[in-house]
Design a protein around this motif. Structure first.
Motif, mmCIF file in Angstrom:
data_model
loop_
_atom_site.group_PDB
_atom_site.id
_atom_site.type_symbol
_atom_site.label_atom_id
_atom_site.label_comp_id
_atom_site.label_asym_id
_atom_site.label_seq_id
_atom_site.Cartn_x
_atom_site.Cartn_y
_atom_site.Cartn_z
ATOM 1 N N ILE A 133 10.338 -59.646 143.858
ATOM 2 C CA ILE A 133 9.056 -60.331 144.050
ATOM 3 C C ILE A 133 8.494 -60.032 145.438
ATOM 4 O O ILE A 133 7.300 -59.790 145.594
ATOM 5 N N GLY A 134 9.362 -60.018 146.438
ATOM 6 C CA GLY A 134 8.905 -59.677 147.779
ATOM 7 C C GLY A 134 8.342 -58.275 147.848
ATOM 8 O O GLY A 134 7.315 -58.034 148.496
ATOM 9 N N GLY A 145 -2.070 -65.694 146.858
ATOM 10 C CA GLY A 145 -2.339 -66.642 147.924
ATOM 11 C C GLY A 145 -1.100 -66.975 148.727
ATOM 12 O O GLY A 145 0.033 -66.753 148.299
ATOM 13 N N ALA A 146 -1.310 -67.488 149.907
ATOM 14 C CA ALA A 146 -0.198 -67.866 150.774
ATOM 15 C C ALA A 146 0.602 -69.019 150.162
ATOM 16 O O ALA A 146 1.806 -69.114 150.370
ATOM 17 N N GLY A 147 -0.064 -69.879 149.402
ATOM 18 C CA GLY A 147 0.634 -70.991 148.757
ATOM 19 C C GLY A 147 1.657 -70.520 147.745
ATOM 20 O O GLY A 147 2.741 -71.097 147.628
ATOM 21 N N PHE A 148 1.334 -69.446 147.033
ATOM 22 C CA PHE A 148 2.250 -68.901 146.036
ATOM 23 C C PHE A 148 3.524 -68.388 146.696
ATOM 24 O O PHE A 148 4.626 -68.678 146.246
ATOM 25 N N THR A 149 3.376 -67.640 147.773
ATOM 26 C CA THR A 149 4.555 -67.114 148.463
ATOM 27 C C THR A 149 5.350 -68.233 149.128
ATOM 28 O O THR A 149 6.578 -68.157 149.208
ATOM 29 N N THR A 150 4.671 -69.272 149.586
ATOM 30 C CA THR A 150 5.374 -70.413 150.176
ATOM 31 C C THR A 150 6.221 -71.119 149.119
ATOM 32 O O THR A 150 7.392 -71.450 149.372
ATOM 33 N N ILE A 151 5.660 -71.322 147.946
ATOM 34 C CA ILE A 151 6.402 -71.976 146.862
ATOM 35 C C ILE A 151 7.588 -71.119 146.447
ATOM 36 O O ILE A 151 8.688 -71.634 146.221
ATOM 37 N N LEU A 152 7.398 -69.799 146.357
ATOM 38 C CA LEU A 152 8.521 -68.919 146.011
ATOM 39 C C LEU A 152 9.622 -68.981 147.063
ATOM 40 O O LEU A 152 10.811 -68.957 146.729
ATOM 41 N N GLY A 153 9.251 -69.079 148.322
ATOM 42 C CA GLY A 153 10.254 -69.210 149.383
ATOM 43 C C GLY A 153 11.048 -70.498 149.247
ATOM 44 O O GLY A 153 12.271 -70.508 149.417
ATOM 45 N N TRP A 154 10.348 -71.592 148.947
ATOM 46 C CA TRP A 154 11.036 -72.875 148.760
ATOM 47 C C TRP A 154 11.995 -72.815 147.578
ATOM 48 O O TRP A 154 13.120 -73.308 147.643
#
Length: 102
Positions: free
Chosen positions: A92-93, A30-39
């Motif tokens: 991860i990316g 999900g987009a939320g997972f990648t957003t959290i990883l970015g943070w």
């Protein structure tokens, strides 16, 4: 003990095939997972930059007193942390991009 092993061999099928769980596709991310990883990545890198600044300032203050040599280990550890963070986020990316294109 050998009788137990022999009975276990008799029960197990000799032509057992390892099951294939599917096509090997990764679960959807999900987009939320990648957003959290970015943070988390930016927070970790900010901590490393702050640590590098603190180690540099401490080294500068201690060098005025003639004790600045032992802080090189701190700088090496911070730079090693930056390398680990960058490698983890790159991996991860790559995995997230690979699962998105599958």
């Amino acid at each position: 003990m050998t009788e137990l092993f022999a009975s276990a061999v008799e029960v197990l099928p000799m032509s057992a095939v390892i099951p294939d769980p599917g096509s090997g596709e990764a679960p959807p991310v999900g987009a939320g997972f990648t957003t959290i990883l970015g943070w988390v990545k930016w927070l970790a890198l900010a901590v490393c930059v702050a640590g590098l600044m603190i180690a540099g300032a401490t080294m500068a203050i201690q060098s005025r007193r003639g004790e600045g040599g032992e802080h090189m280990g701190r700088i090496v550890m911070v730079l090693t942390g930056v390398i680990v963070i960058a490698a983890a986020t790159s991996l991860i990316g790559f995995l997230v991009d690979a699962s998105a294109t599958s």
